[in-house]
Design a protein around this motif. Structure first.
Motif, PDB file in Angstrom:
ATOM      1  N   THR B  72     -18.014  72.766  22.688  1.00  0.00           N
ATOM      2  CA  THR B  72     -18.073  73.972  23.529  1.00  0.00           C
ATOM      3  C   THR B  72     -17.271  73.831  24.834  1.00  0.00           C
ATOM      4  OG1 THR B  72     -20.259  74.327  22.630  1.00  0.00           O
ATOM      5  CG2 THR B  72     -19.658  75.698  24.477  1.00  0.00           C
ATOM      6  N   GLU B  73     -17.295  72.612  25.455  1.00  0.00           N
ATOM      7  CA  GLU B  73     -16.538  72.446  26.715  1.00  0.00           C
ATOM      8  C   GLU B  73     -15.074  72.753  26.483  1.00  0.00           C
ATOM      9  OE1 GLU B  73     -19.173  70.371  25.242  1.00  0.00           O
ATOM     10  OE2 GLU B  73     -17.808  68.694  25.632  1.00  0.00           O
ATOM     11  N   GLN B  74     -14.583  72.296  25.314  1.00  0.00           N
ATOM     12  CA  GLN B  74     -13.174  72.502  25.024  1.00  0.00           C
ATOM     13  C   GLN B  74     -12.875  73.973  24.738  1.00  0.00           C
ATOM     14  OE1 GLN B  74     -12.161  69.170  22.523  1.00  0.00           O
ATOM     15  NE2 GLN B  74     -10.038  69.882  22.417  1.00  0.00           N
ATOM     16  N   VAL B  75     -13.837  74.609  24.016  1.00  0.00           N
ATOM     17  CA  VAL B  75     -13.677  76.038  23.740  1.00  0.00           C
ATOM     18  C   VAL B  75     -13.645  76.801  25.055  1.00  0.00           C
ATOM     19  CG1 VAL B  75     -14.692  78.069  22.623  1.00  0.00           C
ATOM     20  CG2 VAL B  75     -14.825  75.850  21.500  1.00  0.00           C
ATOM     21  N   ALA B  76     -14.566  76.412  25.959  1.00  0.00           N
ATOM     22  CA  ALA B  76     -14.652  77.078  27.260  1.00  0.00           C
ATOM     23  C   ALA B  76     -13.338  76.941  28.019  1.00  0.00           C
ATOM     24  CB  ALA B  76     -15.796  76.492  28.066  1.00  0.00           C
ATOM     25  N   GLY B  77     -12.697  75.785  27.862  1.00  0.00           N
ATOM     26  CA  GLY B  77     -11.458  75.525  28.592  1.00  0.00           C
ATOM     27  C   GLY B  77     -10.267  76.337  28.099  1.00  0.00           C
ATOM     28  N   LEU B  78     -10.428  76.991  26.951  1.00  0.00           N
ATOM     29  CA  LEU B  78      -9.301  77.722  26.378  1.00  0.00           C
ATOM     30  C   LEU B  78      -9.023  79.029  27.092  1.00  0.00           C
ATOM     31  CD1 LEU B  78     -10.073  77.273  22.568  1.00  0.00           C
ATOM     32  CD2 LEU B  78      -8.169  76.262  23.828  1.00  0.00           C
ATOM     33  N   SER B  79     -10.009  79.537  27.802  1.00  0.00           N
ATOM     34  CA  SER B  79      -9.823  80.841  28.412  1.00  0.00           C
ATOM     35  C   SER B  79     -10.428  80.851  29.813  1.00  0.00           C
ATOM     36  CB  SER B  79     -10.503  81.918  27.561  1.00  0.00           C
ATOM     37  OG  SER B  79     -10.538  83.137  28.261  1.00  0.00           O
ATOM     38  N   ALA B  80      -9.777  81.582  30.689  1.00  0.00           N
ATOM     39  CA  ALA B  80     -10.318  81.746  32.040  1.00  0.00           C
ATOM     40  C   ALA B  80     -11.511  82.702  32.006  1.00  0.00           C
ATOM     41  CB  ALA B  80      -9.234  82.285  32.957  1.00  0.00           C
ATOM     42  N   HIS B  81     -11.652  83.400  30.889  1.00  0.00           N
ATOM     43  CA  HIS B  81     -12.721  84.387  30.782  1.00  0.00           C
ATOM     44  C   HIS B  81     -13.752  83.912  29.773  1.00  0.00           C
ATOM     45  CE1 HIS B  81     -10.111  86.979  33.098  1.00  0.00           C
ATOM     46  NE2 HIS B  81      -9.147  86.623  32.262  1.00  0.00           N
ATOM     47  N   GLN B  83     -17.996  82.887  29.492  1.00  0.00           N
ATOM     48  CA  GLN B  83     -19.258  82.972  30.229  1.00  0.00           C
ATOM     49  C   GLN B  83     -20.426  82.885  29.253  1.00  0.00           C
ATOM     50  OE1 GLN B  83     -19.454  86.485  32.866  1.00  0.00           O
ATOM     51  NE2 GLN B  83     -21.639  86.511  32.401  1.00  0.00           N
ATOM     52  N   ASP B  84     -21.380  82.011  29.536  1.00  0.00           N
ATOM     53  CA  ASP B  84     -22.562  81.844  28.672  1.00  0.00           C
ATOM     54  C   ASP B  84     -22.181  81.665  27.194  1.00  0.00           C
ATOM     55  OD1 ASP B  84     -24.059  82.314  30.961  1.00  0.00           O
ATOM     56  OD2 ASP B  84     -24.131  84.473  30.561  1.00  0.00           O
ATOM     57  N   SER B  85     -21.242  80.793  26.927  1.00  0.00           N
ATOM     58  CA  SER B  85     -20.773  80.507  25.559  1.00  0.00           C
ATOM     59  C   SER B  85     -19.995  81.648  24.900  1.00  0.00           C
ATOM     60  CB  SER B  85     -21.926  80.116  24.629  1.00  0.00           C
ATOM     61  OG  SER B  85     -22.584  78.995  25.130  1.00  0.00           O
ATOM     62  N   PHE B  86     -19.762  82.714  25.609  1.00  0.00           N
ATOM     63  CA  PHE B  86     -18.981  83.828  25.043  1.00  0.00           C
ATOM     64  C   PHE B  86     -17.616  83.937  25.722  1.00  0.00           C
ATOM     65  CE2 PHE B  86     -23.302  85.404  24.111  1.00  0.00           C
ATOM     66  CZ  PHE B  86     -23.139  85.841  22.808  1.00  0.00           C
ATOM     67  N   PHE B  87     -16.619  84.379  24.969  1.00  0.00           N
ATOM     68  CA  PHE B  87     -15.392  84.835  25.600  1.00  0.00           C
ATOM     69  C   PHE B  87     -15.695  86.229  26.141  1.00  0.00           C
ATOM     70  CE2 PHE B  87     -13.880  81.784  22.491  1.00  0.00           C
ATOM     71  CZ  PHE B  87     -12.924  81.070  23.208  1.00  0.00           C
ATOM     72  N   THR B  88     -15.147  86.546  27.292  1.00  0.00           N
ATOM     73  CA  THR B  88     -15.387  87.895  27.805  1.00  0.00           C
ATOM     74  C   THR B  88     -14.073  88.653  27.846  1.00  0.00           C
ATOM     75  OG1 THR B  88     -15.130  87.175  30.082  1.00  0.00           O
ATOM     76  CG2 THR B  88     -17.356  87.173  29.204  1.00  0.00           C
ATOM     77  N   VAL B  89     -14.163  89.933  27.568  1.00  0.00           N
ATOM     78  CA  VAL B  89     -12.988  90.807  27.586  1.00  0.00           C
ATOM     79  C   VAL B  89     -13.367  92.086  28.327  1.00  0.00           C
ATOM     80  CG1 VAL B  89     -12.017  89.947  25.409  1.00  0.00           C
ATOM     81  CG2 VAL B  89     -13.653  91.848  25.377  1.00  0.00           C
ATOM     82  N   PRO B  90     -12.382  92.834  28.789  1.00  0.00           N
ATOM     83  CA  PRO B  90     -12.722  94.126  29.402  1.00  0.00           C
ATOM     84  C   PRO B  90     -13.530  94.933  28.400  1.00  0.00           C
ATOM     85  CG  PRO B  90     -10.388  93.652  29.649  1.00  0.00           C
ATOM     86  CD  PRO B  90     -10.940  92.589  28.763  1.00  0.00           C
ATOM     87  N   ARG B  91     -14.460  95.679  28.897  1.00  0.00           N
ATOM     88  CA  ARG B  91     -15.344  96.436  28.018  1.00  0.00           C
ATOM     89  C   ARG B  91     -14.550  97.161  26.937  1.00  0.00           C
ATOM     90  NH1 ARG B  91     -20.498  97.804  28.112  1.00  0.00           N
ATOM     91  NH2 ARG B  91     -21.114  99.597  26.876  1.00  0.00           N
ATOM     92  N   ILE B  92     -14.989  96.971  25.699  1.00  0.00           N
ATOM     93  CA  ILE B  92     -14.244  97.533  24.578  1.00  0.00           C
ATOM     94  C   ILE B  92     -14.527  99.016  24.459  1.00  0.00           C
ATOM     95  CG2 ILE B  92     -14.008  97.515  22.073  1.00  0.00           C
ATOM     96  CD1 ILE B  92     -14.891  94.489  22.311  1.00  0.00           C
ATOM     97  N   ILE B  93     -13.475  99.776  24.481  1.00  0.00           N
ATOM     98  CA  ILE B  93     -13.614 101.201  24.179  1.00  0.00           C
ATOM     99  C   ILE B  93     -13.441 101.314  22.683  1.00  0.00           C
ATOM    100  CG2 ILE B  93     -12.676 103.501  24.551  1.00  0.00           C
ATOM    101  CD1 ILE B  93     -11.439 101.882  27.196  1.00  0.00           C
TER     102      ILE B  93
END
Ligand SMILES: [Zn+2]
Lengths: 484, 103
Positions: B72-81, B83-93
Motif C-alpha cells: 500500500t505504501e508504494q501504491v500511495a506513492g504513485l499519486s499525489a491524490h 487518501q485513506d487507501s483510495f485514489f481520489t479524483v475530482p467528483r465524477i459527473i
C-alpha cells in the motif's frame, strides 16, 4: 392490438479464477481498497499484459456448454474510453474475433423448453470501483482491486419474448455457469450483471412496426429485472398508442431502472462516449485454439442441469417439477443422489429434500453446502419410518432436531424414546381404556361413522404422545369394538 | 492536414483543449503522421501468410497463480491524490445523466 415483446440480454459474469485477467494480482471479492493492485492493473507505463490461461479455458468451457462454435483464432482488442475507474483509459476486450460465437441456451418454463440464440461470448477485463464522496465533498474515491479481473460477456439473440422468459434465461445461464464452476453468478454482489435490449413488434393494418429499442440498465436482482422489463414493455405500448414512434425514426436509447420509483428513467449518453475506437491489442498476440485443447476442455465439462433433469426423471422416476427444483444447484443434485443411492423410492427422498431440507435451509438462511445433516442421514431417517419405528409426522420433528443437534436419526429416536408403540400388549391397554371412556363415539362408529374412528385415534395418539403405530392401533380398535 | 471537425472530435475523446494557434499546429502534425503511416498501405501483403496466432499450448500464457501485488505504501506513492487507501479524483459527473422526460 396484437404485439410481441422482443428482448435480448447482455450478461456479464465474473470468472472464478485465482488471479486477474492479465496480471497475477488475486481475484477476490472485497478486501482493503487498493490492496490487490500492481503496475499492470494500474496501467503504469511499461507494464505488459499476459493473459491468464484459465480465463481462456473458462471462456471455452462456457462457450461449449452454450453450444457455441469455438474460434480457431481469437484476439484481444482495446476499447477506449476515459473514466477514473479505468486506469489505462482503455479496457482490454474482444471486438471482431470473440472466443465463442453462434450458440444457444435451452430455457424451460412451465415444462416447455425454447432455444434462445447466443450471438457471442467474449472475454474482457473489469473496471475498478468509484465511490462518490458524501456530504458535499467535491471528490470521488477510486478502488482498483476489481480493475483487471476477468469477465465473460454473453450476448443473446433478441429471441426472448417476455420479462419472465428473460429472467428464466438469466437463471438458466447462472445455473450452467455455477455447474461449470466458472462463476458464482451472484447478482447482489455483482458477479452477474445483466442489461437488456427491449422493444415491441406491433401488428397493425397488416403491417409490422418496431418500436424504438431501449437498453435497460441497473437491474440488480431477478425481481428488479422482471419488474423493469414488464414496466418497459407497458411503457412502450403506451408510447406507441400516443406517438406512433418507430425504431427507424428514433433509434436506440438507454433507460435506467429505478427500483424505488418502480419505473425506467431515460438516460442520455454523451455522444462521443459511444466512439470506442476499438483496435487490436498490440501487446497480446492473437491466440489460436487447437481442436485438441477443445477436446480436453469438453471432457472436463460435468453433466449440466438440462441433462441431469432428464436423467432424474428417467432413472429415479421423479416428477419434472421436482427435477427442476433439484437442479437449481449442483450441490443439491449431489445431496439428492447420495441420499437416493440404494433407496427403493427415490421419489420420497426428492420430496423430503424439497420440503423438509428446503424448509430448514430457509429458516436457517443457509445453503445446502452448509447444511449440517449428511445426505445418508436422510436415507437412514426414511428407513426408520419405513420400518414403522416412527411415524412420518414425528420424523419431521426428528429431522429438525438432527439439524440442530447434529445427532443421528437412530440416536435421537433411541434417546428420546420416540419409537412407535407397535407392541400389541402395550397398546391394548390404552385402546381398551379409550373405548371404555368414549361409549357414544363407539356407538357412532358402530353406526358406520368414519369420523368416530378418527376421534378415537386422536385420543389414543394423545395418550401415547403420538407414538402409537397407526396401523396396529386401527386394527386393535376394530377388533375390540366388534368383539364387544 | 486534418480538418477542424476531426480535430475537434479527437480533442473531445482525449479530453484535451487547445488554443486556436495550437490547433493549427496540431492539425498539421497529426496530418503528417497519418500520411506517413499511410505509406505502409503501399506494401503488397497479399502473398504473405499472416501466421498471426500461436497455439494456446505453446504461447506464453500465464498459469492462474495469484501473487501479492504492490504494498500500500508504494501504491500511495504513485499519486499525489491518495487518501485513506483510495485514489481520489475530482467528483465524477456521471457519464449517463438522468434527464427529465419531456412530456
Ligand atoms: Zn495486478
Amino acid at each position: 392490438m396484437k404485439y410481441d415483446v422482443i428482448i435480448g440480454c447482455e450478461v456479464h459474469v465474473q470468472l472464478l479464477t485465482r488471479s486477474k485477467a492479465f496480471c497475477s494480482c488475486p481475484n477476490n471479492f472485497g478486501g482493503a481498497p487498493n490492496s490487490r493492485v500492481c503496475p499492470r492493473c494500474l496501467g503504469l507505463p511499461g507494464s505488459l499484459p499476459v493473459p491468464n490461461r484459465d480465463m481462456i479455458s473458462s471462456a471455452i468451457k462456457a462457450g461449449l456448454a452454450l453450444h457455441c462454435k469455438i474460434a480457431e483464432l481469437t484476439k484481444f482488442d482495446r476499447k477506449n474510453y476515459m473514466y477514473p475507474d479505468l486506469p489505462k483509459a482503455y479496457q482490454i476486450s474482444q471486438f471482431d474475433m470473440p472466443v465463442c460465437a453462434g450458440g444457444y441456451l435451452e430455457v424451460t418454463a412451465d415444462g416447455q423448453s425454447r432455444k434462445i440464440g447466443i450471438i457471442r461470448v467474449h472475454m474482457e477485463e473489469d473496471a475498478g470501483k468509484n465511490i462518490h464522496a458524501q456530504g458535499g465533498l467535491n471528490m470521488s474515491y477510486v478502488d482498483y482491486n476489481r480493475a483487471g479481473t476477468p469477465l465473460l460477456e454473453i450476448v443473446s439473440e433478441p429471441d426472448i419474448r417476455s420479462a419472465e422468459e428473460a429472467v428464466n434465461y438469466v437463471q438458466s445461464l447462472r445455473e450452467i455457469m455455477r455447474f461449470l464452476d466458472v462463476s458464482d453468478c451472484n447478482m447482489e454482489e455483482g458477479s452477474l450483471r445483466c442489461d437488456a435490449n427491449i422493444n415491441l413488434w406491433i401488428y397493425e393494418d397488416e403491417k409490422r412496426f418496431a418500436t424504438p429499442i431501449v437498453e435497460v440498465k441497473n437491474m440488480n436482482s431477478f425481481k428488479a429485472m422482471k419488474s423493469a422489463l414488464e414496466y418497459e414493455a407497458e411503457r412502450q405500448l403506451d408510447e406507441w398508442r400516443e406517438k406512433h414512434l418507430t425504431l427507424q425514426a428514433v433509434g436506440k436509447t438507454t433507460r435506467g431502472w429505478n427500483d424505488d420509483r418502480g419505473e425506467t428513467v431515460l438516460q442520455r449518453m454523451k455522444e462521443e462516449a459511444a466512439d470506442y475506437r476499438y483496435f487490436p491489442e498490440p501487446d497480446i498476440k492473437p491466440i489460436s485454439i487447437s481442436q485438441n485443447l477443445i477436446k480436453q476442455i469438453k471432457q472436463s465439462i460435468p453433466e449440466l442441469p438440462e441433462q441431469k433433469r432428464g436423467r432424474f426423471v428417467q432413472d429415479y422416476g421423479i416428477a419434472q417439477e421436482a427435477a427442476e427444483a433439484l437442479t437449481q444447484s449442483k450441490a443439491l443434485c449431489d445431496y439428492f443422489e447420495e441420499a437416493a443411492r440404494g433407496y427403493q423410492e427415490p421419489k420420497r427422498i426428492a420430496n423430503w429434500i424439497l420440503s423438509e431440507v428446503k424448509k430448514l435451509l430457509n429458516e436457517k438462511q443457509m445453503s445446502i453446502e452448509q447444511f449440517p445433516v449428511p445426505a445418508r442421514q436422510v436415507t437412514e431417517l426414511l428407513r426408520i419410518v419405513d420400518a414403522g419405528t416412527i411415524s412420518g409426522k414425528i420424523a419431521k420433528d426428528v429431522f429438525a432436531e438432527m439439524a440442530a443437534s447434529r445427532k443421528s436419526a437412530a440416536e435421537l429416536v433411541e434417546t428420546k424414546g420416540l419409537a412407535q408403540i407397535s407392541d400389541t400388549g402395550e397398546l391394548e391397554d390404552v385402546v381398551e381404556k379409550i373405548i371404555r371412556e368414549n361409549p357414544s363415539t363407539v356407538a357412532d362408529f358402530k353406526a358406520g361413522k368414519q369420523k368416530a374412528l378418527q376421534h378415537l385415534m386422536g385420543q389414543i395418539m394423545n395418550a401415547t404422545k403420538g407414538k402409537a403405530n397407526p396401523q396396529v392401533t386401527i386394527r386393535l380398535i376394530k377388533a375390540k369394538i366388534s368383539g364387544n | 492536414m486534418i480538418d477542424d471537425k476531426t480535430l475537434q472530435s479527437v480533442l473531445a475523446l482525449c479530453k484535451f483543449s487547445l488554443s486556436d494557434r495550437e490547433k493549427e499546429h496540431f492539425k498539421q502534425q497529426i496530418g503528417d503522421i497519418l500520411s506517413y503511416v499511410e505509406t505502409l498501405n503501399q506494401v503488397d501483403t497479399r502473398s504473405i501468410d499472416p501466421d498471426l496466432g500461436k497455439s494456446l499450448e505453446s504461447m506464453s500464457l500465464r498459469q492462474d497463480k495469484a501473487a501479492v501485488g504492490l504494498p500500500t505504501e508504494q501504491v500511495a506513492g504513485l499519486s499525489a491524490h491518495f487518501q485513506d487507501s483510495f485514489f481520489t479524483v475530482p467528483r465524477i459527473i456521471e457519464e449517463m445523466d438522468e434527464i427529465t422526460e419531456e412530456s
